[in-house]
Design a protein around this motif. Sequence first.
Motif, PDB file in Angstrom:
ATOM      1  N   GLY A 168       0.811  -1.213   0.000  1.00 24.88           N
ATOM      2  CA  GLY A 168       0.000   0.000   0.000  1.00 24.88           C
ATOM      3  C   GLY A 168       0.842   1.259   0.000  1.00 24.88           C
ATOM      4  N   CYS A 169       0.207   2.347   0.333  1.00 23.44           N
ATOM      5  CA  CYS A 169       0.886   3.638   0.414  1.00 23.44           C
ATOM      6  C   CYS A 169       1.950   3.577   1.510  1.00 23.44           C
ATOM      7  CB  CYS A 169      -0.138   4.733   0.718  1.00 23.44           C
ATOM      8  SG  CYS A 169       0.604   6.355   0.994  1.00 23.44           S
ATOM      9  N   ALA A 170       3.167   3.943   1.188  1.00 20.85           N
ATOM     10  CA  ALA A 170       4.271   3.889   2.151  1.00 20.85           C
ATOM     11  C   ALA A 170       4.081   4.887   3.294  1.00 20.85           C
ATOM     12  CB  ALA A 170       5.600   4.150   1.443  1.00 20.85           C
ATOM     13  N   PHE A 171       3.286   5.919   3.079  1.00 15.21           N
ATOM     14  CA  PHE A 171       3.064   6.930   4.110  1.00 15.21           C
ATOM     15  C   PHE A 171       1.866   6.592   5.007  1.00 15.21           C
ATOM     16  CE2 PHE A 171       1.301  11.190   5.334  1.00 15.21           C
ATOM     17  CZ  PHE A 171       2.281  11.487   6.262  1.00 15.21           C
ATOM     18  N   ALA A 172       1.042   5.638   4.630  1.00 13.07           N
ATOM     19  CA  ALA A 172      -0.200   5.331   5.356  1.00 13.07           C
ATOM     20  C   ALA A 172      -0.016   5.124   6.865  1.00 13.07           C
ATOM     21  CB  ALA A 172      -0.902   4.135   4.731  1.00 13.07           C
ATOM     22  N   PRO A 173       1.028   4.416   7.329  1.00 13.70           N
ATOM     23  CA  PRO A 173       1.168   4.234   8.781  1.00 13.70           C
ATOM     24  C   PRO A 173       1.350   5.543   9.548  1.00 13.70           C
ATOM     25  CG  PRO A 173       2.560   2.673   7.622  1.00 13.70           C
ATOM     26  CD  PRO A 173       2.044   3.648   6.598  1.00 13.70           C
ATOM     27  N   ARG A 174       1.780   6.600   8.871  1.00 13.47           N
ATOM     28  CA  ARG A 174       2.048   7.883   9.519  1.00 13.47           C
ATOM     29  C   ARG A 174       1.035   8.957   9.130  1.00 13.47           C
ATOM     30  NH1 ARG A 174       7.643   9.585   7.742  1.00 13.47           N
ATOM     31  NH2 ARG A 174       7.520  10.976   9.522  1.00 13.47           N
ATOM     32  N   CYS A 175       0.051   8.610   8.345  1.00 13.84           N
ATOM     33  CA  CYS A 175      -0.876   9.587   7.775  1.00 13.84           C
ATOM     34  C   CYS A 175      -2.165   9.686   8.593  1.00 13.84           C
ATOM     35  CB  CYS A 175      -1.223   9.188   6.346  1.00 13.84           C
ATOM     36  SG  CYS A 175      -2.335  10.355   5.514  1.00 13.84           S
ATOM     37  N   ALA A 176      -2.507  10.897   8.996  1.00 10.33           N
ATOM     38  CA  ALA A 176      -3.735  11.134   9.756  1.00 10.33           C
ATOM     39  C   ALA A 176      -4.987  10.925   8.908  1.00 10.33           C
ATOM     40  CB  ALA A 176      -3.721  12.562  10.308  1.00 10.33           C
ATOM     41  N   HIS A 177      -4.826  10.893   7.600  1.00 13.74           N
ATOM     42  CA  HIS A 177      -5.971  10.760   6.693  1.00 13.74           C
ATOM     43  C   HIS A 177      -6.108   9.358   6.115  1.00 13.74           C
ATOM     44  CE1 HIS A 177      -6.240  15.103   6.907  1.00 13.74           C
ATOM     45  NE2 HIS A 177      -4.961  15.157   6.596  1.00 13.74           N
ATOM     46  N   ALA A 178      -5.241   8.439   6.514  1.00 18.21           N
ATOM     47  CA  ALA A 178      -5.242   7.080   5.944  1.00 18.21           C
ATOM     48  C   ALA A 178      -6.537   6.345   6.278  1.00 18.21           C
ATOM     49  CB  ALA A 178      -4.046   6.296   6.454  1.00 18.21           C
ATOM     50  N   ARG A 179      -6.972   5.542   5.334  1.00 14.21           N
ATOM     51  CA  ARG A 179      -8.140   4.671   5.490  1.00 14.21           C
ATOM     52  C   ARG A 179      -7.680   3.248   5.225  1.00 14.21           C
ATOM     53  NH1 ARG A 179      -9.348   8.592   7.606  1.00 14.21           N
ATOM     54  NH2 ARG A 179     -11.066   9.989   7.203  1.00 14.21           N
TER      55      ARG A 179
ATOM     56  N   ASP B  84      -4.232  -1.283   0.472  1.00  6.46           N
ATOM     57  CA  ASP B  84      -4.577  -2.282  -0.543  1.00  6.46           C
ATOM     58  C   ASP B  84      -3.625  -2.333  -1.732  1.00  6.46           C
ATOM     59  OD1 ASP B  84      -6.701  -3.048   0.994  1.00  6.46           O
ATOM     60  OD2 ASP B  84      -8.193  -1.951  -0.189  1.00  6.46           O
ATOM     61  N   GLY B  85      -2.956  -1.286  -2.029  1.00  6.41           N
ATOM     62  CA  GLY B  85      -2.049  -1.251  -3.172  1.00  6.41           C
ATOM     63  C   GLY B  85      -1.471   0.132  -3.338  1.00  6.41           C
ATOM     64  N   ARG B  86      -0.425   0.215  -4.125  1.00  2.47           N
ATOM     65  CA  ARG B  86       0.205   1.514  -4.373  1.00  2.47           C
ATOM     66  C   ARG B  86      -0.785   2.418  -5.081  1.00  2.47           C
ATOM     67  NH1 ARG B  86       5.392   2.264  -2.084  1.00  2.47           N
ATOM     68  NH2 ARG B  86       6.068   0.151  -1.701  1.00  2.47           N
ATOM     69  N   PRO B  87      -0.970   3.628  -4.583  1.00  3.27           N
ATOM     70  CA  PRO B  87      -1.876   4.546  -5.269  1.00  3.27           C
ATOM     71  C   PRO B  87      -1.294   4.962  -6.617  1.00  3.27           C
ATOM     72  CG  PRO B  87      -0.959   5.552  -3.278  1.00  3.27           C
ATOM     73  CD  PRO B  87      -0.437   4.166  -3.357  1.00  3.27           C
ATOM     74  N   ALA B  88      -2.177   5.089  -7.587  1.00  6.05           N
ATOM     75  CA  ALA B  88      -1.754   5.530  -8.917  1.00  6.05           C
ATOM     76  C   ALA B  88      -1.417   7.016  -8.877  1.00  6.05           C
ATOM     77  CB  ALA B  88      -2.871   5.279  -9.922  1.00  6.05           C
ATOM     78  N   VAL B  89      -0.486   7.419  -9.723  1.00  9.94           N
ATOM     79  CA  VAL B  89      -0.152   8.831  -9.853  1.00  9.94           C
ATOM     80  C   VAL B  89      -1.225   9.469 -10.728  1.00  9.94           C
ATOM     81  CG1 VAL B  89       1.536  10.495 -10.701  1.00  9.94           C
ATOM     82  CG2 VAL B  89       2.311   8.386  -9.606  1.00  9.94           C
ATOM     83  N   VAL B  90      -1.858  10.517 -10.206  1.00 10.23           N
ATOM     84  CA  VAL B  90      -2.904  11.217 -10.944  1.00 10.23           C
ATOM     85  C   VAL B  90      -2.571  12.696 -11.033  1.00 10.23           C
ATOM     86  CG1 VAL B  90      -4.715   9.577 -10.332  1.00 10.23           C
ATOM     87  CG2 VAL B  90      -4.312  11.545  -8.867  1.00 10.23           C
ATOM     88  N   GLU B  91      -3.135  13.349 -12.022  1.00 14.96           N
ATOM     89  CA  GLU B  91      -2.987  14.790 -12.198  1.00 14.96           C
ATOM     90  C   GLU B  91      -4.106  15.465 -11.423  1.00 14.96           C
ATOM     91  OE1 GLU B  91      -0.950  18.011 -14.219  1.00 14.96           O
ATOM     92  OE2 GLU B  91      -0.604  15.894 -14.591  1.00 14.96           O
ATOM     93  N   LEU B  92      -3.759  16.430 -10.561  1.00 12.63           N
ATOM     94  CA  LEU B  92      -4.748  17.120  -9.747  1.00 12.63           C
ATOM     95  C   LEU B  92      -4.344  18.576  -9.604  1.00 12.63           C
ATOM     96  CD1 LEU B  92      -7.281  16.834  -7.909  1.00 12.63           C
ATOM     97  CD2 LEU B  92      -5.708  16.365  -6.038  1.00 12.63           C
ATOM     98  N   GLU B  93      -5.152  19.462 -10.136  1.00  5.21           N
ATOM     99  CA  GLU B  93      -4.889  20.901 -10.044  1.00  5.21           C
ATOM    100  C   GLU B  93      -3.474  21.259 -10.494  1.00  5.21           C
ATOM    101  OE1 GLU B  93      -5.857  22.238  -6.110  1.00  5.21           O
ATOM    102  OE2 GLU B  93      -7.801  21.258  -6.139  1.00  5.21           O
ATOM    103  N   GLY B  94      -3.041  20.679 -11.590  1.00  2.60           N
ATOM    104  CA  GLY B  94      -1.728  20.987 -12.144  1.00  2.60           C
ATOM    105  C   GLY B  94      -0.562  20.298 -11.460  1.00  2.60           C
ATOM    106  N   ALA B  95      -0.853  19.398 -10.515  1.00  2.00           N
ATOM    107  CA  ALA B  95       0.207  18.670  -9.815  1.00  2.00           C
ATOM    108  C   ALA B  95      -0.017  17.176  -9.992  1.00  2.00           C
ATOM    109  CB  ALA B  95       0.214  19.025  -8.329  1.00  2.00           C
TER     110      ALA B  95
END
Length: 81
Positions: free
Chosen positions: A38-49, A54-65
């Motif tokens: 999964g996301c490597a930051f999830a254990p330290r993330c206050a927003h993790a669900r 479940d798996g590495r999140p895909a890289v997406v384009e969001l607001e120019g980033a």
Amino acid sequence: RHPYTSGLMLSRPSIDQVVHRLPVIPGRPLAAFEADDGCAFAPRCAHARPYCADGRPAVVELEGARVACTRAGELTLQGES
């Protein structure tokens, strides 16, 4: 737009205001060999669900980033509006 980036931005000192203690990101960064599927930051993330593991999140384009976070679209960078 990633929560880790937001945490880093919040933990830097400001020249405009005096604070007695800067916010910190809990835990410690994982070494590459320690990261699960999964996301490597999830254990330290206050927003993790649970689905963040479940798996590495895909890289997406969001607001120019480009961001690899399953929740980035619903979260905003704290401290910036």
